[in-house]
Write an enzyme that holds these catalytic residues in place. Structure first.
Site, PDB file in Angstrom:
ATOM      1  CE  LYS A 125      -9.878   1.247 -11.183  1.00  0.00           C
ATOM      2  NZ  LYS A 125      -8.929   0.234 -10.469  1.00  0.00           N
TER       3      LYS A 125
ATOM      4  CE1 TYR B 134     -11.123   4.494 -10.368  1.00  0.00           C
ATOM      5  CE2 TYR B 134     -13.542   4.690 -11.233  1.00  0.00           C
ATOM      6  CZ  TYR B 134     -12.382   3.844 -10.572  1.00  0.00           C
ATOM      7  OH  TYR B 134     -12.675   2.965  -9.856  1.00  0.00           O
TER       8      TYR B 134
ATOM      9  CG  ASP C 119      -2.083   0.946   1.058  1.00  0.00           C
ATOM     10  OD1 ASP C 119      -3.191   0.482   0.591  1.00  0.00           O
ATOM     11  OD2 ASP C 119      -1.894   1.860   1.267  1.00  0.00           O
TER      12      ASP C 119
ATOM     13  CG  ASP D  56       3.613   6.335  -5.882  1.00  0.00           C
ATOM     14  OD1 ASP D  56       2.775   5.780  -6.508  1.00  0.00           O
ATOM     15  OD2 ASP D  56       4.049   7.470  -6.340  1.00  0.00           O
TER      16      ASP D  56
END
Length: 246
Positions: free
Chosen positions: A161, A157, A36, A62
């Site tokens: 995706k 976004y 994470d 990251d």
């Protein structure tokens, strides 16, 4: 147990879906590298796994940094000896920074595409190199129904995706001959905090992160050994047609 002797890497492991996925895989015997951006949530998930008798390590990085990704995968291998399963759950929309493309900043565009798409690509590459040595592997990417149908104010976004879904298919073609499956899960709205999303789907209730984790666990298992290159929608029927918010 389905994952006894297996090692999994879960990105976004300190978040909603990622955390539940890490816990689910560990509960069925997998050793889990919980990755994470924030160390503390990753450590909390890893500590919970260890407290329940499992094996886990927390790794902060990251995912937009390819060198950091390579180092994280190497750390997972150093701890557990191999990589059998990769779950790319890191990502998320810009949330309060979301806006129409004509008003969006370069920084947000780069961050959202980098975290959701490039991070998945970097991790898939790093993990696949190790999986190829054993002619075995399971890669499960987390996309979104927004990547299938789009949504105003979420251009970056939806592009990211949508790219994850397309990447899943192409990578499945490349890795299939070596016994590695690559699949994708596209959730709708997943319950977090006290927000009620029940009116946006046809089952009339909120989706739980553990339900998404259950689907991911199935695709990561040998029960799904003949499934590859597919995108599974888990949204309570929201994508079937208009209901509530678009």
């Amino acid at each position: 147990m389905r994952f006894e002797g297996k090692t999994a890497i879960v990105t976004g492991g300190g978040g909603n879906i990622g955390r539940q996925t890490a816990l689910r895989l560990a509960s069925e015997g997998a050793a889990v590298a919980v990755c994470d951006l924030r160390l503390e949530p990753a450590r909390q998930a890893a500590d919970e796994i260890i407290a329940q008798g499992g094996r886990a390590v927390a790794i902060a990085l990251d995912v937009q940094n390819s060198a950091a990704v390579e180092k994280a995968v190497e750390e997972a291998v150093g701890n557990f000896g191999k990589v059998d399963i990769l779950v790319n759950a890191a990502g998320g929309s810009a949330r309060e920074k979301s806006k129409n493309l004509c008003q969006q900043t370069d920084e947000v565009l780069v961050e959202i595409i980098g975290t959701n798409l490039m991070g998945a690509i970097y991790f898939a590459r790093a993990a696949a190199v190790r999986m190829l040595k054993n002619h075995y592997g399971r890669i499960v990417n987390v996309a979104s129904i927004v990547g299938m149908q789009g949504k105003a104010g979420f251009v970056e976004y939806s592009a990211a995706k949508g790219g994850v879904i397309a990447m899943t298919k192409s990578l499945a073609m490349e890795l299939g001959p070596d016994g590695i499956t690559v699949n994708c899960v596209s959730p709708g709205l997943v319950a977090r905090d006290d927000h009620d999303d029940s009116r946006t789907n046809y089952l009339g209730r909120n989706c739980l992160a553990r339900e998404v984790a259950g689907l991911i666990a199935y695709l990561a298992s040998d029960e799904a050994a003949f499934i590859t290159g597919q995108n599974y929608v888990i949204d309570g029927g929201r994508i079937l047609g208009l209901k509530g918010d678009s």
